[in-house]
Design an enzyme around this catalytic site. Structure first.
Site, PDB file in Angstrom:
ATOM      1  N   CYS A  35       0.827  -1.208   0.000  1.00  0.00           N
ATOM      2  CA  CYS A  35       0.000   0.000   0.000  1.00  0.00           C
ATOM      3  C   CYS A  35       0.864   1.261   0.000  1.00  0.00           C
ATOM      4  O   CYS A  35       2.048   1.230   0.330  1.00  0.00           O
ATOM      5  CB  CYS A  35      -0.897   0.042   1.245  1.00  0.00           C
ATOM      6  SG  CYS A  35      -2.016  -1.351   1.445  1.00  0.00           S
ATOM      7  N   CYS A  39      -2.958   4.954   2.611  1.00  0.00           N
ATOM      8  CA  CYS A  39      -4.068   4.019   2.402  1.00  0.00           C
ATOM      9  C   CYS A  39      -5.052   4.065   3.575  1.00  0.00           C
ATOM     10  O   CYS A  39      -4.658   4.080   4.744  1.00  0.00           O
ATOM     11  CB  CYS A  39      -3.539   2.595   2.229  1.00  0.00           C
ATOM     12  SG  CYS A  39      -4.824   1.416   1.757  1.00  0.00           S
ATOM     13  N   CYS A  66      -2.310  -2.735  -3.805  1.00  0.00           N
ATOM     14  CA  CYS A  66      -3.616  -2.556  -3.167  1.00  0.00           C
ATOM     15  C   CYS A  66      -4.608  -1.986  -4.173  1.00  0.00           C
ATOM     16  O   CYS A  66      -4.294  -1.022  -4.900  1.00  0.00           O
ATOM     17  CB  CYS A  66      -3.471  -1.613  -1.977  1.00  0.00           C
ATOM     18  SG  CYS A  66      -5.019  -1.192  -1.166  1.00  0.00           S
ATOM     19  N   CYS A  69      -5.899   1.884  -2.405  1.00  0.00           N
ATOM     20  CA  CYS A  69      -5.077   3.098  -2.492  1.00  0.00           C
ATOM     21  C   CYS A  69      -4.347   3.223  -3.819  1.00  0.00           C
ATOM     22  O   CYS A  69      -3.855   4.299  -4.160  1.00  0.00           O
ATOM     23  CB  CYS A  69      -4.085   3.160  -1.338  1.00  0.00           C
ATOM     24  SG  CYS A  69      -2.797   1.887  -1.375  1.00  0.00           S
ATOM     25  N   ASP A 450      17.016  39.126 -14.711  1.00  0.00           N
ATOM     26  CA  ASP A 450      15.658  39.192 -15.252  1.00  0.00           C
ATOM     27  C   ASP A 450      14.951  40.469 -14.791  1.00  0.00           C
ATOM     28  O   ASP A 450      15.079  40.887 -13.636  1.00  0.00           O
ATOM     29  CB  ASP A 450      14.874  37.961 -14.795  1.00  0.00           C
ATOM     30  CG  ASP A 450      13.449  37.967 -15.294  1.00  0.00           C
ATOM     31  OD1 ASP A 450      13.253  37.616 -16.470  1.00  0.00           O
ATOM     32  OD2 ASP A 450      12.543  38.343 -14.521  1.00  0.00           O
TER      33      ASP A 450
END
Length: 500
Positions: A35, A39, A66, A69, A450
């Site tokens: 899982c 989960c 699983c 999940c 910039d």
């Protein structure tokens, strides 16, 4: 994350801590299932849990994914998750190209290392061999398509890179004790509508989708991209394993309850689905770990009131040459002017695609097409308003990309490629950094010269701004985006004041 510390890992599992989603997986001995740490199934006893760095490692140990999940939806690994940059690049490349039928030898050539060295580094980092990791990528992609779409089993087996239904059936039986059709029967109804397919790609919360679109919208190329109704859409052309171009469109929209992006694509793109999803992950920075970055940028608060928003992402790109051309065209002019000129280049040099829809009907020219113009490029692009110096820089970059002397992808070394780009007259430091940030996923670009950054940090010289950014390494691209977002917010506020 130390998966050997079972007490800590169990605490994470018990707390459902989303920060570790995709960074550890939990194998449950009593069920044979693995899982995600988030989960919601019934919590197993501590002695029944084992912990793994990757889904591939869990599957190698004999665990099945699983169905609740769904490990295939876990966010990807960010650069901080892997101590080895080589292993990380290899893992991303395998995931994004699992449907292409590539071999370990081909991957080694892409990275510039021997098979033996790559295998050793990969196994040290992920505890599985590259071929085992690749197999898990294919299995999880196939599982997602079986669960979320009604594509045929044959189409899914080809898209995921198995090559045949028989091979996919064998591996599903071996790893999951299920056939693909049995898995589909246990899943909810698919999500196939007409000639489109939808799949999900997870992120680590928080994710500021509105800021992402606010950045992309004014830069969207007419005929190729569109930002509308909270979604991003664009045309796609990618070559499949047989050298055939696959063309279509994609639409990307957030599903905030799932903490995932829904990617809807033309079914004509199914043969290159892993590549499409890989480019979407890179474009929307889905492998980002916001907690780690926010901790590193905490000192940004001292120069930027409000500091760093953990939901900030660094926009990548879908087509590197397309983005690089736009960056060159946009030097020292406004975003709006750059978008207009780039749109003219699309109209003059781009190609129509048969699968276009809703005003999205063109794709950007390939580097080989622009390189072939040679000295006539100044006349071709000059006729649409692009000055000679930038036309020549675009042609030279196209030629370098076509012959492989410059690469604009996540497998490349940003520092090396920036140095090569700056050897082309007309590509300076700002442009090279910006291209590396957006095409190569470079996390450490700080654009101290910039105009937007100068506007937000006006009390510093360029050199001082660069020195100021040193503590933010290696996440200065995120600092750049945070400052740009602040600049854009201030500019929008000024416009509202003028209108009122």
């Amino acid at each position: 994350m130390d998966t050997h510390d079972r007490e800590v890992c169990y605490d994470i599992f018990r707390s459902k801590d989303v920060r570790y989603d995709g960074r550890i997986f939990v194998g449950v001995l009593s069920t044979g299932i693995y899982c995600r740490p988030v989960c919601r199934a019934r919590l197993p006893k501590p002695e029944n849990c084992l912990y793994f760095r990757t889904a591939a490692e869990a599957e190698k140990a004999g665990f099945r994914p699983c169905l609740l999940c769904r490990p295939e939806l876990a966010p990807g690994s960010s650069p901080v998750d892997a101590s080895s940059e080589l292993a990380r690049k290899a893992a991303h490349f395998l995931r994004d190209n699992c449907g292409s039928g590539l071999t370990l030898a081909e991957l080694s050539r892409e990275l510039g290392y021997s098979e033996r060295h790559l295998r050793r580094v990969f196994e040290e980092e992920y505890h599985v061999a590259p071929v085992e990791y690749l197999q898990t990528c294919r299995l999880l992609l196939a599982k997602q398509l079986l669960t979320d779409t009604t594509l045929s089993v044959l189409d899914i087996s080809m898209a995921a890179g198995f090559g045949s239904v028989r091979r996919m059936n064998e591996l599903f039986q071996l790893h999951y004790s299920l056939t693909p059709t049995a898995l589909r029967r246990r899943a909810a109804d698919g999500d196939l509508h007409g000639d489109t397919v939808s799949v999900f790609l997870g992120w680590r919360a928080p994710y500021d989708w509105d800021s992402m679109l606010r950045f992309l919208a004014p830069r969207a190329l007419p005929g190729i991209e569109r930002v509308q109704e909270g979604a991003y859409a664009r045309t796609v052309r990618i070559w499949d394993r047989n050298g055939k171009p696959c063309c279509g469109t994609i639409r990307v929209l957030p599903e905030k309850k799932k903490e995932a992006l829904r990617v809807t694509l033309s079914d004509s793109l199914v043969p290159v689905l892993p590549q499409v999803l890989g480019r979407v992950r890179q474009m929307f920075d889905l492998d980002c770990d916001p907690e780690v970055i926010a901790a590193k940028l905490s000192s940004l608060e001292t120069v930027l009131p409000g500091g760093y928003d953990p939901g900030t992402r660094v926009p990548g790109c879908f087509e590197p040459f397309e983005m690089a051309c736009r960056a060159i065209i946009g030097q020292q002019i406004t975003v709006r002017a750059a978008t207009t000129l780039s749109g003219r280049m699309v109209e003059a040099c781009g190609s129509l695609i048969p699968a276009g829809r809703e005003g999205l009907c063109r794709v950007f020219p390939r580097p080989e097409e622009i390189a072939a113009l040679g000295s006539s490029v100044t006349e071709k692009l000059g006729s649409i308003g692009i000055i000679a110096s930038r036309s020549t820089a675009i042609q030279k970059l196209a030629a370098a990309l076509a012959d492989g002397s410059i690469r604009l992808d996540r497998m490349a070394d940003p520092e090396e490629q920036m140095a090569r780009m700056q050897q082309i007259r007309g590509i300076g430091s700002w442009t090279a950094k910006y291209i590396a940030m957006r095409t190569m996923g470079w996390t450490d670009a700080f654009l101290e010269t910039d105009a937007g950054i100068r506007s937000v940090l006006p009390d510093y010289s360029d050199r001082e701004r660069l020195c100021l950014s040193e503590p933010w390494k290696p996440w200065r691209s995120y600092a750049t985006m945070a400052i740009w977002n602040r600049h854009l917010t201030a500019a929008e506020s000024d416009k509202r004041k003028k209108r009122s």
